[in-house]
Design an enzyme around this catalytic site. Structure first.
Site, PDB file in Angstrom:
ATOM      1  CG  PHE B 134       1.440  -0.287  -0.473  1.00 18.03           C
ATOM      2  CD1 PHE B 134       2.351   0.593  -0.613  1.00 18.03           C
ATOM      3  CD2 PHE B 134       0.770  -0.722  -1.621  1.00 18.03           C
ATOM      4  CE1 PHE B 134       2.779   1.449  -1.798  1.00 18.03           C
ATOM      5  CE2 PHE B 134       1.344  -0.255  -3.035  1.00 18.03           C
ATOM      6  CZ  PHE B 134       2.256   0.742  -3.059  1.00 18.03           C
ATOM      7  CG  ASP B 207       2.547  -5.941   2.138  1.00 21.32           C
ATOM      8  OD1 ASP B 207       3.735  -6.037   1.579  1.00 21.32           O
ATOM      9  OD2 ASP B 207       1.917  -5.225   1.277  1.00 21.32           O
ATOM     10  CE1 TYR B 232       7.927  -2.875  -6.844  1.00 17.99           C
ATOM     11  CE2 TYR B 232       6.933  -4.693  -8.060  1.00 17.99           C
ATOM     12  CZ  TYR B 232       6.920  -3.362  -7.386  1.00 17.99           C
ATOM     13  OH  TYR B 232       5.409  -2.891  -7.077  1.00 17.99           O
ATOM     14  CE  LYS B 233       7.807  -2.058  -2.566  1.00 17.37           C
ATOM     15  NZ  LYS B 233       7.884  -0.829  -3.158  1.00 17.37           N
ATOM     16  NE  ARG B 381       9.194   5.360   0.187  1.00 15.40           N
ATOM     17  CZ  ARG B 381       8.396   4.458  -0.159  1.00 15.40           C
ATOM     18  NH1 ARG B 381       7.489   3.807   0.268  1.00 15.40           N
ATOM     19  NH2 ARG B 381       8.747   3.875  -1.479  1.00 15.40           N
TER      20      ARG B 381
END
Lengths: 405, 405
Positions: B134, B207, B232-233, B381
């Site tokens: 990322f 991560d 927050y995912k 995605r």
């Protein structure tokens, strides 16, 4: 600023009369005050809850998060750090747009700024701060000094050009000080202190935690290089709301903060290979902004901007003058010392008194509905946040303290 | 884990039948879904809003902030970082208590951990990561490498022990990788990769942004040193909610993070001179915790814990299996490529497809009420967050994509 001596106010009625004349008094109704009997003299630790914030949080939560979901990032969220930063910068810090941004916590902002400032003076190995600086400021600098093998030089006594002159020199990379002392409320002479540091070739980082929203600051005019501050005190942004930082426009190209992240990258959603800094103060960002915190800060800052920082400062002076008058009248004779400056122009919006039993007194005050702050080892801080504190609150709080003594 | 081939599901009715059988289906009602027609396939960018969070935020705002004010720090707020950290650690990360804490942003957490890890290997000068990691992970490492004069060694191709073996060696200080690829959803073999890094004498930082809340992670069992991730995912903690980090118990005494602050100090309210680290994982804290963010994370994590991470993983496999089946049936013949692993056990909870017009297709899908994520240059995605995504959402989303092609 009003500094002439006044006759002491010896009755609650005279305090109530000051409230009746106070043109900022209606702002208290803009906050939620569920317990009208609570004497809250701690708005400089956690400011009260603005009514507008309740509504805004509800809207942002239900509509922007719940309904618009990920689309909200493109519908305003991504711009919040700069938008709220400019609001704070322009309305109370004397900072032209593009120099203030809201991000992280005060501690992380101080770290980023101090690190960037030290990188800009690689041939110097000393950092100046003061022994009474707020703990997190001292710890951040200690950590950086330990990592980089720098020497910390400590100012003892009141912060200002006189004290700075004793320790600043050709090896000073950075001078990091608080504008208003969290302990005594003493205001440092920002302009003269900054000039002296510059004369020695150092950069200056000001902590504005106890200034912002309480008194006007003139960062651009004072030639300040770097500044940071907190939003949950006089800005009423909410518990642990994100902090703000200032980087003077002329330094933005050269200074580089250490925590490189996607929010500080040019074209962040390109997600490209290799970090390229975003332009301007945005390069100070690192991770995803905290939206609920940001909108709380925005609502709080809007109230300060609407009231006007000069009017807030004027009321802050009257509130602290009343506290000092009452101190002289009833507390001084009971073994208490005034730890704050007597001269209103040299004092922020809190008044600190010293007593050997300060810890116990604070607990007992709290039990009686008077919330103050204990600061070790022997200080009681009376925070008089002008938008929400009434003159009768000052009177009631000190009266309760008198009864305890 | 269910990986056996299944007959493709070719009708919306058969997808609806899967929803009818889904024992996690009732959890969707625990979220606010104001637009039932929106096909939200982006819960892996910003998770939906739990109903409990609306109530909790209202309570924390009006009662804890508005009414209890500063007293709330002593009435639970100060413990939130560890309390929520342990909830996440125990219910979904395979981490015994006292190793996970919620703080800052993912970027700042990665910075703290990577910096601490590098300090622990002062005689080594290389950092390993992968080219498809990322962006913020790569940028954080680039920044640290630039500051410390380290060399970044890049894994190309799929992350795992095979690829790592090509670049790891006696000069490797730190291996920093994502457990689940944000692009393809490929799951790295955490245990074997960690072991290989340890064999070379390096520390490992994982991560977990695209793992946490989507599939079980076993940090303690896999011997992981350091980890961080976002809330927050799949945790549905809210926009820009604070991140979490993990420091293995046995490293906590030796590892030292760079941002020294008052929250990470022993006896923080002593405000004493000289930084002394707090014990345990608390020393990873720096500034004042963000309360509204923390309680959002807590409510989101409670839902995941209640549903059970194994049940969530099982549904995630079924959802992504359906997406792959539909891809094969209707998208493969229309110029699209599958970018995610075909084997369910090697795939997280999103499915990524590749098309030269991915950016335009994402925009057009959004205009038709199907929210996906474009990832440059050519990826779409489809995030299938198990607590809130229905099988018919997968069907509807891919059907809309088929119509567009």
């Amino acid at each position: 600023m009003k500094t002439a001596p006044r006759a002491p106010l010896m009755s609650r009625e005279s305090a109530a009369a000051l409230d009746a004349e106070d043109r900022l008094a209606p702002f208290r109704n803009r906050f939620l005050i569920p317990d009208p009997h609570l004497v809250y003299l701690d708005g400089n630790s956690l400011g009260r809850l603005p009514r507008a914030t309740v509504e805004r949080l509800e809207h942002v939560t239900r509509h922007e998060w719940g309904e618009r979901l990920i689309r909200s990032w493109d519908e305003g969220w991504l711009e919040l750090p700069e938008e709220v930063g400019d609001l704070i910068g322009q309305s109370m810090l004397g900072a032209a747009p593009g120099q203030v941004i809201v991000a992280d916590s005060t501690t992380v902002c101080l770290y980023k700024l101090a690190s960037a400032g030290l990188d800009a003076r690689p041939d110097r190995n000393e950092v100046v701060t003061d022994v009474d600086n707020f703990p997190t400021d001292r710890y951040v600098l200690e950590g950086l000094a330990a990592q980089r093998g720098l020497t910390l030089r400590w100012i003892e006594g009141e912060v200002g050009p006189g004290a700075l002159a004793q320790v600043v020199g050709p090896r000073t990379a950075l001078v990091a000080l608080s504008h208003v002392s969290y302990r005594t409320a003493a205001i440092a002479d920002m302009e003269a202190t900054t000039r002296l540091a510059h004369d020695a070739g150092a950069l200056v980082l000001w902590d504005l935690c106890h200034s912002v929203g309480a008194l006007p600051v003139e960062l651009d005019a004072a030639g300040v290089d770097l500044a940071a501050g907190c939003t949950y005190k006089y800005l009423n942004g909410g518990p642990g709301a994100p902090a703000f930082l200032y980087v003077r426009a002329e330094h933005q190209k050269a200074l580089r903060q250490p925590i490189w992240g996607w929010l500080g990258r040019e074209d962040m959603f390109g997600m490209a290979f290799g970090y390229q800094r975003a332009g301007g103060v945005r390069s100070m960002l690192s991770g995803t902004p905290n939206v609920l915190g940001l909108v709380g800060v925005q609502e709080g800052a809007r109230l300060v901007a609407e009231a006007g920082i000069d009017a807030i400062r004027a009321k802050g002076i009257l509130l602290t003058e009343l506290a000092v008058d009452l101190f002289d009248a009833v507390l001084a004779q009971r073994g208490m010392e005034l730890a704050s400056p007597r001269e209103a122009a040299r004092r922020g919006a809190h008044v600190t008194v010293r007593h050997p039993d300060a810890a116990r007194l604070c607990r007992e005050l709290a039990a009686q509905g008077v919330i103050t702050d204990f600061r070790p080892p022997d200080l009681i801080r009376l925070g008089l946040s002008p938008l929400t504190t009434r003159f009768v609150d000052v009177w009631d709080g000190i009266e309760r303290l008198r009864e305890l003594l």
